[in-house]
Design an enzyme around this catalytic site. Structure first.
Site, PDB file in Angstrom:
ATOM      1  N   GLU A 125       0.701  -1.273  -0.193  1.00  0.00           N
ATOM      2  CA  GLU A 125       0.112  -0.183   0.088  1.00  0.00           C
ATOM      3  C   GLU A 125       0.780   0.959  -0.128  1.00  0.00           C
ATOM      4  OE1 GLU A 125      -4.230   1.653   2.224  1.00  0.00           O
ATOM      5  OE2 GLU A 125      -2.566   0.426   3.479  1.00  0.00           O
ATOM      6  N   ARG A 164     -21.624  15.341  -9.750  1.00  0.00           N
ATOM      7  CA  ARG A 164     -21.146  15.718 -10.906  1.00  0.00           C
ATOM      8  C   ARG A 164     -19.867  15.030 -11.314  1.00  0.00           C
ATOM      9  NH1 ARG A 164     -23.580  20.462  -9.745  1.00  0.00           N
ATOM     10  NH2 ARG A 164     -21.826  21.680  -8.979  1.00  0.00           N
ATOM     11  N   GLY A 179     -17.196   0.898  12.201  1.00  0.00           N
ATOM     12  CA  GLY A 179     -18.007   1.811  12.669  1.00  0.00           C
ATOM     13  C   GLY A 179     -17.394   3.100  12.953  1.00  0.00           C
ATOM     14  N   HIS A 180     -16.267   3.345  12.295  1.00  0.00           N
ATOM     15  CA  HIS A 180     -15.522   4.788  12.420  1.00  0.00           C
ATOM     16  C   HIS A 180     -15.234   4.933  10.941  1.00  0.00           C
ATOM     17  CE1 HIS A 180     -15.146   3.810  16.784  1.00  0.00           C
ATOM     18  NE2 HIS A 180     -14.517   2.733  16.401  1.00  0.00           N
ATOM     19  N   ASP A 208      -7.658  -3.790   7.656  1.00  0.00           N
ATOM     20  CA  ASP A 208      -6.929  -2.804   7.531  1.00  0.00           C
ATOM     21  C   ASP A 208      -6.069  -2.490   8.847  1.00  0.00           C
ATOM     22  OD1 ASP A 208      -5.100  -0.829   6.432  1.00  0.00           O
ATOM     23  OD2 ASP A 208      -6.827   0.963   6.370  1.00  0.00           O
ATOM     24  N   GLY A 239      -5.888   3.213   9.725  1.00  0.00           N
ATOM     25  CA  GLY A 239      -6.041   1.848   9.610  1.00  0.00           C
ATOM     26  C   GLY A 239      -6.973   1.665  11.116  1.00  0.00           C
TER      27      GLY A 239
END
Length: 383
Positions: free
Chosen positions: A134, A232, A254-255, A278, A314
């Site tokens: 990543e 748009r 939840g975040h 993550d 994360g």
């Protein structure tokens, strides 16, 4: 080599078979693989030695697959020793993620080469199913916790070195498709059998479509690290929502994403939604100071944020927690939530899809009330 696990017959209230739950049912495990499975009570003439019969409360399902996680128990795959990386993997395995890809955040090229070299040995040993990079080919404007001074455009020459160091273990690379050289990088990686994910990006919908046409097939943690969905300029999320080639990652802790937009993903792309953790180094531990991607992170109330910009850094969950939220918050049935946590992410990276069928590895979870209660990997119960 440890001795083979004794044969065992698991009897449960239900068994996930494809898109539905059948039950009650049973699964016969011999030498780490599923020897037979069926509905109702198990027959008396099962293959192998008699072994033990174990009653499992709830539903038996294929083990979960986490294609995007950075560590646990204070260990980050960007710096951990082989021993510590195994400990982090074991934590996630105990929570039900029987297949794992180790994610490495942004770092200098020499560090990335060292990391993929070390982790490729653990892939060969069966600890991980592959490696995910990543960064560092990310947009500075949507960098999250990635160190800004280490970000750079993708280079095929660099990627050749990383692919070589990984010795076939590199499974996925996340990059921003608007950066110079991104098209060539995508085509090179795809030709090498590496999945390309679009993420940490400022790209337009048109640039995202060009990346998907070039071979990118994953959207990294939808809604996070990218422009919002706009009426748009729909951006990368809008491009991915209706592209059947694209698997969409979701951190359901939840975040990172509120229930309503998460439900949009589940409704629009039900067969392409992949739950990921993550998870960063604080996973399995408490609040405190940590580091990821060259940046300092503080965890408060189990929420990780970069000290430099307050960005989410994360999560501290396992895929099992995301599965529970998919059932309890999104309202998915058990089989659909299992697919999001198992078959869909595996398919996205070209991994063998966990399944409950004769001949498949005995990587299983028992779930009850949306929660994982038991885990088997290669036919052995994981403590």
């Amino acid at each position: 080599m440890p001795a083979a696990a004794a044969p065992v017959t698991l009897v449960a209230d239900g068994v996930v078979r494809g898109a539905s739950v059948a039950g009650p049912g049973w699964v016969r495990v011999v030498d780490g693989r599923i020897a037979a499975t069926g509905d109702g009570p198990p027959p008396s003439d099962l293959p192998g030695a008699p072994g033990e019969q174990v009653r499992v409360a709830g539903v038996l399902a294929p083990g979960f697959v986490d294609i995007h996680h950075h560590g646990a128990l204070g260990h980050d795959y960007g710096s951990a020793s082989a021993e510590d990386a195994v400990a982090a993997a074991d934590h996630h395995r105990r929570r039900g993620s029987t297949t794992l890809c180790a994610s490495v955040a942004t770092a200098p090229l020499a560090v990335l080469e060292e990391r993929v070299d070390l982790l490729s040995g653990l892939v060969a040993d069966g600890v991980f199913a592959g490696i995910h990079l990543e960064g560092p080919y990310l947009d500075a404007g949507h960098r999250g916790c990635h160190a800004p001074d280490l970000l750079r455009p993708p280079s095929v020459a660099e990627l050749r070195r990383l692919v070589g160091a990984a010795r076939g273990a590199l499974r996925m690379v996340t990059l921003a498709p608007e950066l110079p050289g991104a098209g060539d990088a995508i085509r090179y990686l795809v030709a090498e059998g590496v999945t390309v994910a679009v993420g940490h990006t400022s790209c337009t919908a048109g640039q995202a479509r060009a990346a998907f046409d070039a071979g990118a097939t994953v959207l990294t943690h939808a809604f996070n690290g990218m422009p919002p969905l706009h009426h748009r300029e729909p951006g990368p999320l809008g491009a991915a929502l209706f592209d059947e080639r694209v698997t969409i990652e979701l951190i359901l802790d939840g975040h990172h994403v509120a229930p309503e937009p998460a439900r949009v993903l589940a409704a629009v792309a039900p067969g392409r939604l992949a739950l990921i953790s993550d998870a960063m180094a604080a996973t399995g531990l408490g609040d405190g100071a940590y580091a990821i991607g060259g940046s300092d992170v503080v965890v408060t109330g189990s929420v990780a944020r970069a000290t430099s910009n307050g960005s989410l850094a994360g999560s501290t969950i396992a895929v099992a927690d995301a599965f529970a939220a998919a059932v309890g918050v999104l309202g998915l049935d058990v089989a659909a939530a299992v697919a999001c946590a198992s078959a869909t992410p595996a398919r996205a990276l070209g991994l063998a899809e966990p399944r409950i069928a004769a001949g498949a590895p005995a990587d299983l979870v028992a779930v009850e009330g949306g929660r994982v209660t038991r885990v088997l990997r290669a036919g052995r119960f994981v403590a």
